[in-house]
Design a protein around this motif. Structure first.
Motif, PDB file in Angstrom:
ATOM      1  N   ASN A   5       0.767  -1.234   0.013  1.00  0.00           N
ATOM      2  CA  ASN A   5      -0.115  -0.064   0.091  1.00  0.00           C
ATOM      3  C   ASN A   5       0.870   1.321   0.037  1.00  0.00           C
ATOM      4  O   ASN A   5       0.672   2.280  -0.737  1.00  0.00           O
ATOM      5  CB  ASN A   5      -0.925  -0.052   1.157  1.00  0.00           C
ATOM      6  N   ASP A   6       1.909   1.281   0.663  1.00  0.00           N
ATOM      7  CA  ASP A   6       2.935   2.474   0.690  1.00  0.00           C
ATOM      8  C   ASP A   6       4.076   2.411  -0.240  1.00  0.00           C
ATOM      9  O   ASP A   6       4.846   3.105  -0.053  1.00  0.00           O
ATOM     10  CB  ASP A   6       3.341   2.497   2.285  1.00  0.00           C
ATOM     11  N   PHE A   7       3.987   1.344  -1.043  1.00  0.00           N
ATOM     12  CA  PHE A   7       5.228   1.150  -2.186  1.00  0.00           C
ATOM     13  C   PHE A   7       4.532   0.867  -3.289  1.00  0.00           C
ATOM     14  O   PHE A   7       4.497  -0.385  -3.911  1.00  0.00           O
ATOM     15  CB  PHE A   7       5.859   0.156  -1.873  1.00  0.00           C
ATOM     16  N   PRO A   8       4.251   1.951  -4.032  1.00  0.00           N
ATOM     17  CA  PRO A   8       3.482   1.875  -5.435  1.00  0.00           C
ATOM     18  C   PRO A   8       4.114   1.048  -6.600  1.00  0.00           C
ATOM     19  O   PRO A   8       3.801   0.434  -7.301  1.00  0.00           O
ATOM     20  CB  PRO A   8       3.053   3.285  -5.820  1.00  0.00           C
ATOM     21  N   VAL A   9       5.708   1.699  -6.465  1.00  0.00           N
ATOM     22  CA  VAL A   9       6.565   0.784  -7.498  1.00  0.00           C
ATOM     23  C   VAL A   9       6.494  -0.635  -7.322  1.00  0.00           C
ATOM     24  O   VAL A   9       6.420  -1.478  -8.122  1.00  0.00           O
ATOM     25  CB  VAL A   9       7.924   1.439  -7.411  1.00  0.00           C
ATOM     26  N   HIS A  10       6.693  -1.058  -6.120  1.00  0.00           N
ATOM     27  CA  HIS A  10       6.610  -2.367  -5.605  1.00  0.00           C
ATOM     28  C   HIS A  10       5.491  -3.215  -6.110  1.00  0.00           C
ATOM     29  O   HIS A  10       5.314  -4.250  -6.517  1.00  0.00           O
ATOM     30  CB  HIS A  10       6.850  -2.695  -4.283  1.00  0.00           C
ATOM     31  N   LYS A  11       4.262  -2.337  -5.846  1.00  0.00           N
ATOM     32  CA  LYS A  11       2.935  -3.110  -6.304  1.00  0.00           C
ATOM     33  C   LYS A  11       2.949  -3.312  -7.762  1.00  0.00           C
ATOM     34  O   LYS A  11       2.410  -4.552  -8.238  1.00  0.00           O
ATOM     35  CB  LYS A  11       1.874  -2.013  -5.867  1.00  0.00           C
ATOM     36  N   PHE A  12       3.430  -2.375  -8.584  1.00  0.00           N
ATOM     37  CA  PHE A  12       3.269  -2.730  -9.940  1.00  0.00           C
ATOM     38  C   PHE A  12       4.272  -3.574 -10.437  1.00  0.00           C
ATOM     39  O   PHE A  12       3.914  -4.552 -11.314  1.00  0.00           O
ATOM     40  CB  PHE A  12       3.795  -1.326 -10.721  1.00  0.00           C
ATOM     41  N   CYS A  13       5.338  -3.934  -9.683  1.00  0.00           N
ATOM     42  CA  CYS A  13       6.416  -5.100  -9.929  1.00  0.00           C
ATOM     43  C   CYS A  13       5.557  -6.441  -9.488  1.00  0.00           C
ATOM     44  O   CYS A  13       5.797  -7.349 -10.353  1.00  0.00           O
ATOM     45  CB  CYS A  13       7.718  -4.820  -9.336  1.00  0.00           C
ATOM     46  N   TYR A  14       4.964  -6.257  -8.510  1.00  0.00           N
ATOM     47  CA  TYR A  14       4.259  -7.403  -8.020  1.00  0.00           C
ATOM     48  C   TYR A  14       3.360  -7.991  -8.912  1.00  0.00           C
ATOM     49  O   TYR A  14       3.187  -9.137  -9.213  1.00  0.00           O
ATOM     50  CB  TYR A  14       3.620  -7.291  -6.673  1.00  0.00           C
ATOM     51  N   HIS A  15       2.491  -6.959  -9.596  1.00  0.00           N
ATOM     52  CA  HIS A  15       1.377  -7.476 -10.529  1.00  0.00           C
ATOM     53  C   HIS A  15       2.041  -7.158 -11.989  1.00  0.00           C
ATOM     54  O   HIS A  15       1.285  -6.739 -12.861  1.00  0.00           O
ATOM     55  CB  HIS A  15       0.357  -6.450 -10.213  1.00  0.00           C
ATOM     56  N   HIS A  16       3.121  -7.767 -12.287  1.00  0.00           N
ATOM     57  CA  HIS A  16       3.908  -7.526 -13.365  1.00  0.00           C
ATOM     58  C   HIS A  16       2.973  -7.950 -14.535  1.00  0.00           C
ATOM     59  O   HIS A  16       3.437  -7.317 -15.703  1.00  0.00           O
ATOM     60  CB  HIS A  16       5.373  -8.325 -13.298  1.00  0.00           C
ATOM     61  N   SER A  17       2.448  -9.004 -14.276  1.00  0.00           N
ATOM     62  CA  SER A  17       1.862  -9.589 -15.742  1.00  0.00           C
ATOM     63  C   SER A  17       0.691  -8.574 -16.346  1.00  0.00           C
ATOM     64  O   SER A  17       0.445  -8.573 -17.351  1.00  0.00           O
ATOM     65  CB  SER A  17       1.231 -10.985 -15.458  1.00  0.00           C
ATOM     66  N   SER A  18       0.105  -8.088 -15.285  1.00  0.00           N
ATOM     67  CA  SER A  18      -0.906  -6.865 -15.725  1.00  0.00           C
ATOM     68  C   SER A  18      -0.498  -5.474 -16.103  1.00  0.00           C
ATOM     69  O   SER A  18      -1.147  -4.658 -16.341  1.00  0.00           O
ATOM     70  CB  SER A  18      -2.184  -7.073 -14.900  1.00  0.00           C
ATOM     71  N   THR A  19       0.779  -5.202 -15.436  1.00  0.00           N
ATOM     72  CA  THR A  19       1.093  -3.868 -15.557  1.00  0.00           C
ATOM     73  C   THR A  19       2.041  -3.496 -16.823  1.00  0.00           C
ATOM     74  O   THR A  19       2.606  -4.190 -17.377  1.00  0.00           O
ATOM     75  CB  THR A  19       2.490  -3.584 -14.546  1.00  0.00           C
ATOM     76  N   THR A  20       1.537  -2.411 -17.323  1.00  0.00           N
ATOM     77  CA  THR A  20       2.037  -1.982 -18.493  1.00  0.00           C
ATOM     78  C   THR A  20       3.425  -0.956 -18.171  1.00  0.00           C
ATOM     79  O   THR A  20       3.673  -0.558 -17.045  1.00  0.00           O
ATOM     80  CB  THR A  20       1.298  -0.826 -19.269  1.00  0.00           C
ATOM     81  N   VAL A  21       4.125  -0.860 -19.083  1.00  0.00           N
ATOM     82  CA  VAL A  21       5.470  -0.040 -19.171  1.00  0.00           C
ATOM     83  C   VAL A  21       5.098   1.323 -18.866  1.00  0.00           C
ATOM     84  O   VAL A  21       5.727   1.799 -17.954  1.00  0.00           O
ATOM     85  CB  VAL A  21       6.257  -0.233 -20.556  1.00  0.00           C
ATOM     86  N   GLU A  22       4.280   1.894 -19.543  1.00  0.00           N
ATOM     87  CA  GLU A  22       3.917   3.220 -19.216  1.00  0.00           C
ATOM     88  C   GLU A  22       3.497   3.435 -17.795  1.00  0.00           C
ATOM     89  O   GLU A  22       3.633   4.269 -17.251  1.00  0.00           O
ATOM     90  CB  GLU A  22       2.705   3.533 -20.229  1.00  0.00           C
ATOM     91  N   THR A  48      13.450  -4.606  -2.353  1.00  0.00           N
ATOM     92  CA  THR A  48      13.486  -3.374  -3.403  1.00  0.00           C
ATOM     93  C   THR A  48      12.357  -3.557  -4.554  1.00  0.00           C
ATOM     94  O   THR A  48      12.051  -5.011  -4.620  1.00  0.00           O
ATOM     95  CB  THR A  48      14.760  -2.888  -3.970  1.00  0.00           C
ATOM     96  N   PRO A  49      11.975  -2.972  -5.291  1.00  0.00           N
ATOM     97  CA  PRO A  49      11.275  -3.235  -6.638  1.00  0.00           C
ATOM     98  C   PRO A  49      11.917  -4.238  -7.528  1.00  0.00           C
ATOM     99  O   PRO A  49      11.156  -5.247  -8.040  1.00  0.00           O
ATOM    100  CB  PRO A  49      11.014  -1.952  -7.457  1.00  0.00           C
ATOM    101  N   PHE A  50      13.233  -4.288  -7.417  1.00  0.00           N
ATOM    102  CA  PHE A  50      13.920  -5.445  -8.001  1.00  0.00           C
ATOM    103  C   PHE A  50      13.840  -6.705  -7.498  1.00  0.00           C
ATOM    104  O   PHE A  50      13.721  -7.632  -8.279  1.00  0.00           O
ATOM    105  CB  PHE A  50      15.542  -5.144  -8.519  1.00  0.00           C
ATOM    106  N   HIS A  51      13.720  -6.678  -6.234  1.00  0.00           N
ATOM    107  CA  HIS A  51      13.728  -8.222  -5.473  1.00  0.00           C
ATOM    108  C   HIS A  51      12.298  -8.704  -5.744  1.00  0.00           C
ATOM    109  O   HIS A  51      11.928  -9.686  -5.982  1.00  0.00           O
ATOM    110  CB  HIS A  51      13.708  -7.762  -4.025  1.00  0.00           C
ATOM    111  N   VAL A  52      11.492  -7.634  -5.884  1.00  0.00           N
ATOM    112  CA  VAL A  52       9.717  -8.181  -5.867  1.00  0.00           C
ATOM    113  C   VAL A  52       9.670  -8.615  -7.599  1.00  0.00           C
ATOM    114  O   VAL A  52       9.252  -9.795  -7.798  1.00  0.00           O
ATOM    115  CB  VAL A  52       8.926  -7.077  -5.892  1.00  0.00           C
ATOM    116  N   LEU A  53      10.177  -7.873  -8.692  1.00  0.00           N
ATOM    117  CA  LEU A  53      10.042  -8.209  -9.797  1.00  0.00           C
ATOM    118  C   LEU A  53      10.874  -9.574  -9.980  1.00  0.00           C
ATOM    119  O   LEU A  53      10.267 -10.588 -10.710  1.00  0.00           O
ATOM    120  CB  LEU A  53      10.624  -7.169 -10.852  1.00  0.00           C
ATOM    121  N   PHE A  54      12.029  -9.692  -9.502  1.00  0.00           N
ATOM    122  CA  PHE A  54      12.923 -10.865  -9.817  1.00  0.00           C
ATOM    123  C   PHE A  54      12.379 -12.213  -9.084  1.00  0.00           C
ATOM    124  O   PHE A  54      12.700 -13.216  -9.360  1.00  0.00           O
ATOM    125  CB  PHE A  54      14.300 -10.784  -9.353  1.00  0.00           C
TER     126      PHE A  54
END
Length: 95
Positions: A5-22, A48-54
């Motif tokens: 909730n307090d980490f919007p970049v992390h949230k987009f990385c977590y939901h990577h399959s539905s997140t657009t680049v934009e 970090t967002p990298f940890h979440v994405l990876f």
């Protein structure tokens, strides 16, 4: 997930399959002041967002490119999470 909730970049990385680049790019730009503060890039698990994405089974390269373009390099290279792992450790395991 409430964890992000307090980490919007992390949230987009977590939901990577539905997140657009934009969406990810705009989120980082909107939160630029927080992004420049190293502590705001680390969640309660030290990730970090990298940890979440990876951590995902199939991280998207397009989103990785956005993170690499927009976030400080030391976030990728030097930050260990609560388990003592670098983001690159997850990348090697999952890719």
């Amino acid at each position: 997930i409430g964890r992000f909730n307090d980490f919007p970049v992390h949230k987009f990385c977590y939901h990577h399959s539905s997140t657009t680049v934009e969406e990810l790019r705009l989120c980082i730009e909107k939160n630029q002041q927080e992004v420049e503060d190293q502590e705001s890039l680390v969640d309660e698990f030290g990730m970090t967002p990298f940890h979440v994405l990876f951590s995902s089974a199939e991280p998207r390269r397009e989103l990785l490119k956005v993170l690499l373009d927009k976030l400080p390099y030391y976030v990728l290279l030097g930050w260990k999470d609560a388990n003592g792992k670098l983001a690159m450790d997850y990348l090697v395991t999952n890719w």
